[in-house]
Design a protein around this motif. Structure first.
Motif, mmCIF file in Angstrom:
data_model
loop_
_atom_site.group_PDB
_atom_site.id
_atom_site.type_symbol
_atom_site.label_atom_id
_atom_site.label_comp_id
_atom_site.label_asym_id
_atom_site.label_seq_id
_atom_site.Cartn_x
_atom_site.Cartn_y
_atom_site.Cartn_z
ATOM 1 N N SER A 284 16.458 -7.767 4.691
ATOM 2 C CA SER A 284 16.216 -6.619 4.001
ATOM 3 C C SER A 284 16.768 -5.490 4.418
ATOM 4 N N THR A 286 18.836 -2.389 5.289
ATOM 5 C CA THR A 286 18.849 -0.620 6.404
ATOM 6 C C THR A 286 19.581 0.420 6.184
ATOM 7 N N VAL A 309 13.344 0.513 6.984
ATOM 8 C CA VAL A 309 13.467 -1.531 6.423
ATOM 9 C C VAL A 309 12.666 -1.163 5.408
ATOM 10 N N SER A 310 12.531 -2.498 4.805
ATOM 11 C CA SER A 310 12.164 -2.299 3.574
ATOM 12 C C SER A 310 10.718 -3.924 3.456
ATOM 13 N N GLN A 311 9.693 -4.029 3.721
ATOM 14 C CA GLN A 311 9.089 -5.797 3.333
ATOM 15 C C GLN A 311 7.916 -5.651 2.157
ATOM 16 N N SER A 318 9.367 -7.277 10.078
ATOM 17 C CA SER A 318 10.236 -6.194 9.971
ATOM 18 C C SER A 318 11.339 -6.574 10.182
ATOM 19 N N GLU A 319 13.222 -6.087 9.969
ATOM 20 C CA GLU A 319 13.561 -6.337 10.870
ATOM 21 C C GLU A 319 14.258 -5.705 12.288
ATOM 22 N N HIS A 338 11.928 3.561 13.824
ATOM 23 C CA HIS A 338 11.939 2.363 12.856
ATOM 24 C C HIS A 338 10.838 2.820 11.394
ATOM 25 N N ILE A 340 9.468 1.621 7.842
ATOM 26 C CA ILE A 340 9.077 0.219 7.238
ATOM 27 C C ILE A 340 8.439 1.066 5.523
ATOM 28 N N ARG A 342 7.133 -0.368 1.988
ATOM 29 C CA ARG A 342 6.015 -1.040 1.406
ATOM 30 C C ARG A 342 6.781 -1.182 0.095
ATOM 31 N N ALA A 348 10.618 -9.809 3.194
ATOM 32 C CA ALA A 348 11.590 -10.290 4.156
ATOM 33 C C ALA A 348 11.666 -10.265 5.355
#
Ligand code: MOS
Length: 722
Positions: A284, A286, A309-311, A318-319, A338, A340, A342, A348
């Motif tokens: 991902s 960041t 981060v993304s997923q 997730s990273e 943290h 995420i 989407r 990822a």
């Protein structure tokens, strides 16, 4: 006479230091090297199998939705196209659990552009590729989003943490920085593309593939296909690099297995380079906000690290950007955040030191900024802020070598020559020096291995552990040789077969210490059998002979048949009760062109410590590789997504810029002598990924020192430096 050891107590025995064979730790050449160099090591795709047919994956041309109709008849029968497989089970992989017993499966609808949706199988690869390109597919498209900044991110409760009062500490600090760094997506980009050949024998599936963690891969494949893992055997004796992308099985394995079952023939599926980029997991991108503060003496009072981060929707991984943040530096007031986003980009997953590769890199930049604000030399500033124990959990460190690495590295590199930013110029080139710490958490993973002393005195080592180019064949040979006093050319190591005792796989830097420990325990058990046969409590094993009292016998002929034992190591209390990490320090000199903004890395040095070093050559090669990736991360490497549909546009090695020889100067690696009794029975820690965890930060800190430009948006391409 098997040996099982759970690491509930430190391993204080100095057995391997006392055997004195002088094999373990030496820079022994890879036993698998000659076969690989001569093209005699057969990789997954290269197997020539009677009746083999070829499959090519068909991939979604929309970023989200459902496959409404596939017109298989339009291509079946044409030029040797045998079948179109569009089983929905194919869509669901991969969901790289990594070390999950029960794998989660991926989305069962199209969730990103390029996701495999079908397989065209033909007599030849060319016919299959032609059929795959021509296959008519209709979709019911769904809404999607590909921009991580355009969505309201998820805030998983378990991944937030705070202690003390960060805001107050920031207000009251003598010096502070509040800076945001961004890193782009990365692809593992292993040299060997993902490949699988599946063959069924009745209900039994045999898959030749290229994977990192076979005991999990077997479960994943069984789960994806819907059969009992006992009916799955995977062979991966040679793996041409993984870097995370082969931790879990990928689409080619499931597709080959399903197609082979349906056709009753062996089926080979190999990803093209573009497919590797588009369908295997990305790291991902960041966004990382750091709030760091210190008092007038430079003692840190606040550490805030909040990341985005993304997923894909629904995926667990997730990273883990902040993985080492809780213990990297001292400071009573702390926040970890943290989030995420989407998005419909490729899945990822773990890529080359998930977490620290990008987390420590950016933290080391922020540390450089704070050191400058405080007017303290960056090396001194770090030494000043090395915590005595884990500042978050209060646990003691199993061992801590950061200060030694920083001091010795600085000395070897000539850090004292560094000047203030912008002070060194050679013609058009501005010269600068930068440094960064290397920090990577250490993990011991459960591992089993079998060691057999053959009647002729040779030794066989067996485990399903993999060698992904890292040197497993070497180090397991050395562990067995050292423990049994048999020369390395009389030790044979068999790896990469799920029929063998389950090892930990290659991932998370745990492979060498964990599988090395299992082999050590098995060899110790064989040693006990030798002592017993000699009627002695302990024997000296040397040069293929056993010595007890005044008797010296050849191991060849000592037993009538093979003597076999299994070693089994498990993590225990030492891992829970201590904070374990490998450490190191990077130093880098760059030249930045004042006219073009081009950066050339001129010198780079790394000093590392990771407990006992099992092979000085393979260990330092890992660090060299990590630092090379660090140069790429700093200067060129970046996945670019089409803002319209998320498609990765630089999907090959011509457009996705990894460093080449011309980009990499002589890199100097020094390994410190260390034993970590809490880490593993052989006192070794993880080193595989240590060399990338912060390396890019040393390069960008050097750019700042050269020209006074802080690039906070990786990579530091020419446009950002000018
Ligand atoms: Mo590593 S990215 O855990 O193979």
């Amino acid at each position: 006479m098997n040996k099982h050891l759970k690491m509930d107590r430190p391993a204080t025995e100095r057995f391997l230091d006392e055997t004195a064979q002088n094999v373990l730790g030496t820079p022994m050449d890879r036993p698998d090297g000659p076969a690989k160099a001569a093209g005699q090591a057969t990789y997954a795709h290269e197997w020539q199998i009677e009746g083999l047919c070829h499959g090519v994956l068909v991939r979604a041309t929309i970023p989200a939705g459902r496959v409404a109709r596939i017109d298989a008849d339009a291509v079946t029968g044409r030029d040797g196209v045998l079948r179109v497989i569009s089983d929905p089970r194919m869509l669901r992989v991969p969901a790289q659990g990594g070390a999950n017993e029960a794998p989660d499966q991926g989305p069962d609808e199209v969730a990103y552009l390029g996701q495999p949706i079908a397989l065209v199988v033909a007599e030849t690869f060319e016919a299959a590729r032609d059929g795959a390109l021509a296959l008519p597919v209709e979709y019911d498209p769904a809404d999607f989003t590909v921009d991580p900044d355009a969505v309201e991110p998820e805030v998983p409760k378990k991944k937030q943490a705070s202690q003390g009062d960060l805001e107050a500490a920031m207000r009251e600090a003598a010096h502070s920085v509040d800076v945001t760094y961004t890193t782009p997506g990365h692809n593992s980009a292993a040299m060997e593309p993902h490949a699988a050949i599946a063959v069924w024998n009745g209900d039994d599936l045999l898959l030749r593939g290229s994977y990192q963690m076979l005991k999990y891969n077997r479960n994943e494949l069984a789960d994806a296909v819907g059969i009992d893992p006992a009916h799955v055997r995977i062979l991966s004796p040679y793996v041409g690099g993984g870097f995370g992308s082969k931790l879990g099985i990928t689409h080619e394995a499931v597709a080959a297995a399903l197609a082979s079952k349906e056709l009753g023939r062996p089926v080979s599926v190999t990803l093209s380079r573009q497919q590797v980029f588009e369908t295997t997991m990305r790291r991902s991108e960041t966004r990382q906000r750091f709030r760091l503060a210190c008092d007038a003496e430079g003692r840190m009072t606040a550490v805030g690290h909040e990341v985005l981060v993304s997923q894909l929707p629904g995926q667990q991984f997730s990273e883990p950007v902040t993985q080492a943040t809780p213990f990297a530096y001292a400071g009573p007031n702390r926040v970890i955040g943290h989030r995420i986003a989407r998005v419909n980009r490729t899945c990822a997953g773990s890529v080359r030191a998930p977490g620290e590769a990008v987390g420590i890199t950016a933290m080391e930049n922020a540390m450089d900024e704070l050191a400058e604000a405080a007017g303290i030399d960056p090396v001194q500033f770090r030494i000043l802020n090395i915590p005595e124990k884990d500042p978050t959990s209060g646990k003691p460190f199993s061992s801590h070598t950061l200060e030694r690495a920083l001091r010795e590295g600085a000395e070897r590199f000539g850090w004292s020559e560094r000047r203030a930013p912008g002070q060194r110029r050679e013609g058009d080139w501005l010269i600068g020096m930068g440094m960064a710490s290397a920090i990577r958490v250490n993990i011991l993973a459960e591992a089993k291995a079998r060691v057999t002393l053959e009647p002729d005195g040779r030794v066989l080592v067996e485990t399903d552990m993999t060698d992904i180019g890292t040197g497993t064949y070497s180090i397991l040979t050395q562990v067995a040789s050292e423990t049994l006093g048999v020369s390395t050319d009389r030790v044979r190591v068999r790896l990469g077969d799920t029929d063998l005792p389950p090892g930990p796989g290659s991932g998370g830097s745990w492979g060498a210490a964990s599988s090395g420990s299992a082999v050590y325990l098995a060899a110790r058990a064989v040693r006990d059998r030798i002592a017993e046969a000699m009627g002695a409590d302990e024997v000296t094993l040397k040069d293929g002979h056993a010595i007890a009292g005044n008797r010296r016998v050849d191991l060849a002929g000592l037993f009538d048949g093979p003597v076999t034992a299994e070693g089994h190591v498990e993590p225990g209390k030492t891992m829970k009760e201590t904070r374990q990490s490998s450490f190191g320090a990077y130093f880098c000199e760059v030249a930045v062109n004042a006219v073009t903004g081009e950066t050339r890395v001129r010198r780079m040095h790394g000093t590392f410590a990771a407990g006992r070093i099992l092979n000085a050559k393979t260990a330092s090669s890992q660090c060299l590789g990590g630092m090379t990736f660090g140069i790429g991360m700093a200067l060129t490497e970046e996945l670019l997504h089409d803002p319209r549909d998320g498609h990765i546009v630089n999907r090959d090695l011509a457009e996705y810029h990894l460093p080449v020889n011309a980009d990499v100067p002589q890199i100097d690696v020094v390994l410190l002598e260390e034993r970590d009794d809490y880490a593993s029975p052989i006192q070794a820690k993880g080193i595989g990924e240590l060399g990338i965890c912060g390396a890019a930060g040393a390069v960008t800190n050097a750019i700042y020192n050269a020209c006074g430009v802080r690039v906070r948006d990786y990579p530091a391409t020419l446009d950002k430096v000018l």
